[in-house]
Write a protein that holds these residues in place. Structure first.
Motif, mmCIF file in Angstrom:
data_model
loop_
_atom_site.group_PDB
_atom_site.id
_atom_site.type_symbol
_atom_site.label_atom_id
_atom_site.label_comp_id
_atom_site.label_asym_id
_atom_site.label_seq_id
_atom_site.Cartn_x
_atom_site.Cartn_y
_atom_site.Cartn_z
ATOM 1 N N MET A 197 0.844 -1.192 0.000
ATOM 2 C CA MET A 197 0.000 0.000 0.000
ATOM 3 C C MET A 197 0.885 1.250 0.000
ATOM 4 O O MET A 197 2.050 1.209 0.378
ATOM 5 N N ARG A 198 0.284 2.354 -0.426
ATOM 6 C CA ARG A 198 0.974 3.638 -0.362
ATOM 7 C C ARG A 198 0.853 4.208 1.046
ATOM 8 O O ARG A 198 -0.176 4.064 1.706
ATOM 9 N N ALA A 199 1.903 4.875 1.494
ATOM 10 C CA ALA A 199 1.887 5.550 2.779
ATOM 11 C C ALA A 199 2.872 6.707 2.712
ATOM 12 O O ALA A 199 3.661 6.833 1.768
ATOM 13 N N VAL A 200 2.800 7.573 3.709
ATOM 14 C CA VAL A 200 3.802 8.628 3.866
ATOM 15 C C VAL A 200 4.465 8.393 5.214
ATOM 16 O O VAL A 200 3.792 8.227 6.231
ATOM 17 N N ARG A 201 5.793 8.380 5.195
ATOM 18 C CA ARG A 201 6.533 8.001 6.390
ATOM 19 C C ARG A 201 7.528 9.103 6.757
ATOM 20 O O ARG A 201 8.107 9.761 5.885
ATOM 21 N N ILE A 202 7.725 9.299 8.058
ATOM 22 C CA ILE A 202 8.781 10.176 8.565
ATOM 23 C C ILE A 202 10.055 9.343 8.612
ATOM 24 O O ILE A 202 10.166 8.399 9.394
ATOM 25 N N GLU A 203 11.002 9.678 7.753
ATOM 26 C CA GLU A 203 12.242 8.903 7.695
ATOM 27 C C GLU A 203 13.256 9.364 8.735
ATOM 28 O O GLU A 203 14.087 8.587 9.194
ATOM 29 N N GLU A 204 13.195 10.647 9.093
ATOM 30 C CA GLU A 204 14.042 11.227 10.133
ATOM 31 C C GLU A 204 13.352 12.493 10.613
ATOM 32 O O GLU A 204 12.507 13.053 9.917
ATOM 33 N N PHE A 205 13.673 12.944 11.818
ATOM 34 C CA PHE A 205 13.072 14.166 12.314
ATOM 35 C C PHE A 205 13.577 15.354 11.509
ATOM 36 O O PHE A 205 14.754 15.427 11.144
ATOM 37 N N GLY A 206 12.660 16.301 11.246
ATOM 38 C CA GLY A 206 13.076 17.476 10.483
ATOM 39 C C GLY A 206 11.896 18.248 9.937
ATOM 40 O O GLY A 206 10.782 18.192 10.475
ATOM 41 N N GLY A 207 12.131 18.965 8.847
ATOM 42 C CA GLY A 207 11.119 19.796 8.221
ATOM 43 C C GLY A 207 10.146 18.974 7.399
ATOM 44 O O GLY A 207 10.213 17.737 7.360
ATOM 45 N N PRO A 208 9.214 19.636 6.706
ATOM 46 C CA PRO A 208 8.206 18.926 5.912
ATOM 47 C C PRO A 208 8.792 17.968 4.882
ATOM 48 O O PRO A 208 8.145 16.983 4.509
ATOM 49 N N PRO B 210 6.785 9.738 0.561
ATOM 50 C CA PRO B 210 5.881 8.687 0.077
ATOM 51 C C PRO B 210 6.637 7.373 -0.088
ATOM 52 O O PRO B 210 7.737 7.341 -0.643
ATOM 53 N N VAL B 211 6.054 6.287 0.410
ATOM 54 C CA VAL B 211 6.697 4.974 0.356
ATOM 55 C C VAL B 211 5.648 3.915 0.025
ATOM 56 O O VAL B 211 4.443 4.141 0.127
ATOM 57 N N GLU B 212 6.131 2.740 -0.368
ATOM 58 C CA GLU B 212 5.293 1.547 -0.514
ATOM 59 C C GLU B 212 5.647 0.606 0.638
ATOM 60 O O GLU B 212 6.824 0.288 0.843
ATOM 61 N N VAL B 213 4.638 0.189 1.390
ATOM 62 C CA VAL B 213 4.858 -0.711 2.515
ATOM 63 C C VAL B 213 3.863 -1.867 2.436
ATOM 64 O O VAL B 213 2.876 -1.806 1.691
ATOM 65 N N ALA B 214 4.105 -2.887 3.211
ATOM 66 C CA ALA B 214 3.220 -4.051 3.203
ATOM 67 C C ALA B 214 1.843 -3.681 3.751
ATOM 68 O O ALA B 214 1.728 -2.874 4.682
ATOM 69 N N ASP B 215 0.816 -4.301 3.182
ATOM 70 C CA ASP B 215 -0.539 -4.081 3.692
ATOM 71 C C ASP B 215 -0.666 -4.625 5.110
ATOM 72 O O ASP B 215 -0.200 -5.734 5.399
ATOM 73 N N PRO B 216 -1.298 -3.864 6.003
ATOM 74 C CA PRO B 216 -1.544 -4.401 7.348
ATOM 75 C C PRO B 216 -2.647 -5.453 7.311
ATOM 76 O O PRO B 216 -3.428 -5.531 6.350
ATOM 77 N N VAL B 217 -2.729 -6.251 8.364
ATOM 78 C CA VAL B 217 -3.753 -7.289 8.492
ATOM 79 C C VAL B 217 -4.488 -7.061 9.801
ATOM 80 O O VAL B 217 -3.888 -6.718 10.824
ATOM 81 N N ALA B 218 -5.801 -7.231 9.776
ATOM 82 C CA ALA B 218 -6.593 -7.077 10.990
ATOM 83 C C ALA B 218 -6.336 -8.247 11.937
ATOM 84 O O ALA B 218 -6.652 -9.396 11.619
ATOM 85 N N GLY B 219 -5.759 -7.959 13.101
ATOM 86 C CA GLY B 219 -5.541 -8.990 14.102
ATOM 87 C C GLY B 219 -6.756 -9.164 14.981
ATOM 88 O O GLY B 219 -7.807 -8.538 14.764
ATOM 89 N N PHE C 69 -5.296 17.927 0.675
ATOM 90 C CA PHE C 69 -4.112 17.632 -0.131
ATOM 91 C C PHE C 69 -4.070 16.138 -0.404
ATOM 92 O O PHE C 69 -4.466 15.332 0.457
ATOM 93 N N PRO C 70 -3.593 15.721 -1.584
ATOM 94 C CA PRO C 70 -3.391 14.290 -1.823
ATOM 95 C C PRO C 70 -2.362 13.731 -0.842
ATOM 96 O O PRO C 70 -1.483 14.467 -0.359
ATOM 97 N N LEU C 71 -2.458 12.451 -0.545
ATOM 98 C CA LEU C 71 -1.552 11.813 0.400
ATOM 99 C C LEU C 71 -0.090 12.115 0.078
ATOM 100 O O LEU C 71 0.695 12.432 0.987
ATOM 101 N N ALA C 72 0.288 12.042 -1.180
ATOM 102 C CA ALA C 72 1.684 12.236 -1.564
ATOM 103 C C ALA C 72 2.173 13.652 -1.283
ATOM 104 O O ALA C 72 3.388 13.901 -1.276
ATOM 105 N N GLU C 73 1.242 14.581 -1.054
ATOM 106 C CA GLU C 73 1.625 15.969 -0.783
ATOM 107 C C GLU C 73 1.446 16.315 0.690
ATOM 108 O O GLU C 73 1.141 17.452 1.053
ATOM 109 N N ALA C 74 1.683 15.339 1.545
ATOM 110 C CA ALA C 74 1.576 15.574 2.988
ATOM 111 C C ALA C 74 2.511 16.693 3.451
ATOM 112 O O ALA C 74 2.185 17.431 4.388
ATOM 113 N N SER C 75 3.651 16.821 2.801
ATOM 114 C CA SER C 75 4.576 17.893 3.186
ATOM 115 C C SER C 75 3.941 19.262 2.988
ATOM 116 O O SER C 75 4.123 20.172 3.815
ATOM 117 N N ARG C 76 3.172 19.434 1.920
ATOM 118 C CA ARG C 76 2.487 20.712 1.693
ATOM 119 C C ARG C 76 1.407 20.937 2.748
ATOM 120 O O ARG C 76 1.189 22.080 3.190
#
Length: 330
Positions: A1-12, A17-26, A304-311
């Motif tokens: 799935m698409r997601a937006v991730r904080i890779e390190e602390f800092g500015g916007p 935007p990253v691709e990560v594994a889909d979560p599963v309902a536990g 804003f679209p997900l990919a523009e979370a920084s904006r």
């Protein structure tokens, strides 16, 4: 799935935007396909490393969202695949800046007809916070006077309407004349432009508007030096509810500003309340019902679209917004 991730602390720019594994309902969880996610001041503080409850990067931020249930885990009842829901989650776990999220069923609320996804994504944090602070903690009553700091913010714009609905008189504090006029449109009976009444002048103006008596309730969404002002704005046996320190500065308080008036000071943090057993379902149901009926209006200033979370973060950090900023998954 698409997601937006904080890779390190800092500015916007650290919102990637990253691709990560889909979560599963536990067990006890609901898998939600997210359509909209609210952007909050806590997300900004998490991104910069200044939020005391946040984990360490890499992490997916986002405290609230709305979407459709696609699967339920073992032991889940009361929620089914295909239902429209709003959801909230703890700040130190994978958040809602993503296409999918697995959420504890206790933190999922089915939406009534008449509430759109963008509106719903704004309810679980800002609106629930304002509701709990005013209706459950301060117990605002008919005829009381309520001061709302930062009345054009997400929490503030909700608080104005909630206090008015409770039968209170609202004095809305904003940082510009345009925001003050907007707070009046939301129902505030009096407004104060703090750019025209800085520092102690805003205290004097609150006292003038209350004939020297002070307010019954002050909702402090700012913290820092403003908290000391809040204590001087409240009247005898009043209540000050403080829920943030977005100023990121110490509060220097003179006890003479509150104990002679028999003032009660309440601290409030939503995530901590959740972790101590609070179930938000009944309160969120009530808020959503009033939105569907038209009693409450949920101002969303920008999406804003997900990919523009920084904006989206840049927009929030400029503090020019009136109401909420929301991410969409289109």
């Amino acid at each position: 799935m698409r997601a937006v991730r904080i890779e390190e602390f800092g500015g916007p720019e650290v919102l990637v935007p990253v691709e990560v594994a889909d979560p599963v309902a536990g067990p006890g969880e609901v898998l939600v396909r997210i359509e909209a996610a609210g952007v909050n001041r806590a997300d900004v503080l998490t991104r910069t490393g200044r939020y005391h409850r946040a984990g360490r990067p890499p992490l997916i931020p986002g405290l609230e969202a709305a979407g459709t249930v696609v699967a339920v885990g073992e032991g889940v009842s009361g929620v089914a695949a295909g239902q429209r829901v709003m959801a909230m989650g703890p700040v130190n776990e994978p958040g809602f800046y993503a296409e999918l999220a697995a959420v504890p069923v206790a933190q999922v609320t089915v939406l009534p007809d008449g509430v759109g996804m963008t509106e719903a994504a704004a309810l679980p944090v800002a609106w629930l916070t304002a509701w709990l602070c005013l209706r459950r903690v301060a117990r605002v009553a008919v005829g009381e006077t309520v001061v709302v700091h930062a009345a054009a913010s997400g929490v503030g714009s909700a608080a104005v309407q909630i206090a008015v609905d409770a039968g209170a008189r609202v004095i809305a504090l904003t940082s510009s004349a345009a925001k003050a006029a907007w707070a009046s449109e939301l129902g505030a009976q009096d407004t104060i432009d703090t750019s025209e009444h800085p520092g102690e002048a805003v205290v004097e103006e609150v006292l003038r508007l209350t004939a020297g008596q002070g307010a019954d309730v002050v909702l402090d969404t700012v913290g820092g030096a403003v908290f000391a002002q809040s204590l001087r704005q409240v009247g005898y046996a009043g209540r000050v509810v403080t829920l943030a320190n977005v100023a990121l500065e110490p509060s220097t308080v003179n006890t003479l500003d509150f104990y002679p008036k028999n003032v009660t000071i309440h601290g409030f943090q939503l995530t901590n309340r959740l972790e101590h057993g609070y179930a938000p379902g009944d309160d969120l149901n009530e808020i959503a019902r009033r939105v569907a009926e038209g009693t409450f209006r949920v101002p969303v200033e920008a999406t804003f679209p997900l990919a523009e979370a920084s904006r989206a973060h840049q927009r929030l950090e400029r503090r020019s917004n009136r109401g909420k900023v929301v991410l969409t998954m289109d």
